[in-house]
Design a protein around this motif. Sequence first.
Motif, short mmCIF file in Angstrom:
data_model
loop_
_atom_site.label_atom_id
_atom_site.label_comp_id
_atom_site.label_asym_id
_atom_site.label_seq_id
_atom_site.Cartn_x
_atom_site.Cartn_y
_atom_site.Cartn_z
N UNK A 168 0.82 -1.21 0.00
CA UNK A 168 0.00 0.00 0.00
C UNK A 168 0.86 1.26 0.00
N UNK A 169 2.03 1.21 0.64
CA UNK A 169 2.94 2.36 0.61
C UNK A 169 3.51 2.55 -0.79
N UNK A 170 3.90 1.47 -1.43
CA UNK A 170 4.40 1.56 -2.81
C UNK A 170 3.35 2.14 -3.75
N UNK A 171 2.12 1.66 -3.64
CA UNK A 171 1.03 2.16 -4.49
C UNK A 171 0.73 3.63 -4.17
N UNK A 172 0.81 3.99 -2.89
CA UNK A 172 0.60 5.39 -2.50
C UNK A 172 1.59 6.29 -3.20
N UNK A 173 2.85 5.88 -3.24
CA UNK A 173 3.87 6.71 -3.89
C UNK A 173 3.68 6.72 -5.40
N UNK A 174 3.20 5.63 -5.98
CA UNK A 174 3.01 5.58 -7.42
C UNK A 174 1.77 6.33 -7.89
N UNK A 175 0.64 6.10 -7.21
CA UNK A 175 -0.64 6.59 -7.71
C UNK A 175 -1.36 7.53 -6.75
N UNK A 207 3.93 16.72 -1.99
CA UNK A 207 4.47 18.08 -1.87
C UNK A 207 5.93 18.16 -2.29
N UNK A 208 6.67 17.05 -2.09
CA UNK A 208 8.10 17.06 -2.40
C UNK A 208 8.49 15.69 -2.95
N UNK A 209 8.40 15.55 -4.27
CA UNK A 209 8.67 14.27 -4.92
C UNK A 209 10.16 14.10 -5.22
N UNK A 210 10.93 14.02 -4.14
CA UNK A 210 12.36 13.77 -4.24
C UNK A 210 12.70 12.62 -3.29
N UNK A 211 13.94 12.13 -3.36
CA UNK A 211 14.34 11.08 -2.42
C UNK A 211 14.27 11.58 -0.98
N UNK A 219 9.11 1.11 5.07
CA UNK A 219 9.68 2.30 4.44
C UNK A 219 11.04 2.00 3.83
N UNK A 220 11.86 1.27 4.54
CA UNK A 220 13.19 0.94 4.03
C UNK A 220 13.09 0.14 2.73
N UNK A 221 12.24 -0.87 2.73
CA UNK A 221 12.06 -1.68 1.51
C UNK A 221 11.51 -0.80 0.39
N UNK A 222 10.55 0.05 0.70
CA UNK A 222 10.00 0.96 -0.31
C UNK A 222 11.10 1.85 -0.87
N UNK A 223 11.92 2.40 0.00
CA UNK A 223 13.01 3.28 -0.42
C UNK A 223 13.97 2.55 -1.37
N UNK A 224 14.21 1.26 -1.11
CA UNK A 224 15.15 0.49 -1.93
C UNK A 224 14.57 0.06 -3.27
N UNK A 225 13.26 -0.20 -3.35
CA UNK A 225 12.70 -0.77 -4.59
C UNK A 225 11.79 0.16 -5.37
N UNK A 226 11.42 1.30 -4.79
CA UNK A 226 10.41 2.15 -5.42
C UNK A 226 10.78 2.60 -6.83
N UNK A 227 11.97 3.12 -7.02
CA UNK A 227 12.36 3.64 -8.33
C UNK A 227 12.27 2.57 -9.42
N UNK A 228 12.74 1.36 -9.10
CA UNK A 228 12.71 0.27 -10.08
C UNK A 228 11.26 -0.10 -10.42
#
Length: 192
Positions: A44-51, A98-102, A175-184
């Motif tokens: 759900x966190x990954x989807x939140x960041x994507x969509x 609000x801030x779509x950066x790392x 969050x850590x896993x999201x941070x590591x895989x989100x961009x891919x």
Amino acid sequence: MNNKVKKLTVIAAFSAIAFILMFLDFSVPIVPSFLKFDISDLPELLITFMYGPISGIVVCLIKCVLHLTVTHTAGVGELSNFLLGVVFCVSAGLIYQLKKTRAGALMAMLFASVLMGLAGYLTNYFIIYPFYYNMMSKETILSICQQILPWIESIEMSIWVFNVPFTIVKGLVCSLVTFLVYKKLKHLLQLD
């Protein structure tokens, strides 16, 4: 495949993954055995960041509704999981928008993890523990906590000492896993 169909397909797939991840829970030795650790908030966190946050809430809702078919908590655990998932997704998603950066993503996930832990105090104190008092006395639950830390004097203290940090750590792991895989994943699943 058009964007709407692709988005719905990805949300459905991530909801199914979240549902499966709810079964991969385990006890952590330094907390009471009734606290189970899982990473079902990750999809759900990954989807939140994507969509966006609404899509994250939909994943959380589907996951919890599906889990109602096999619940051992008469739906109370799923309700708490949903409420905490909404806090996690909405707070992380709004900050990230609000801030779509790392750095923005990192700040969003850290804030959301802490907020989810604090919200966990409320859901445990007002929903989860009172439900379990119907099956196990307050004193029995407190004694389970005192076996780990004898200086725990009350259920409120137990929730602050065990549940809140436990929930924050759960958020931080997701969050850590999201941070590591989100961009891919983003490049693979993003709508055109």
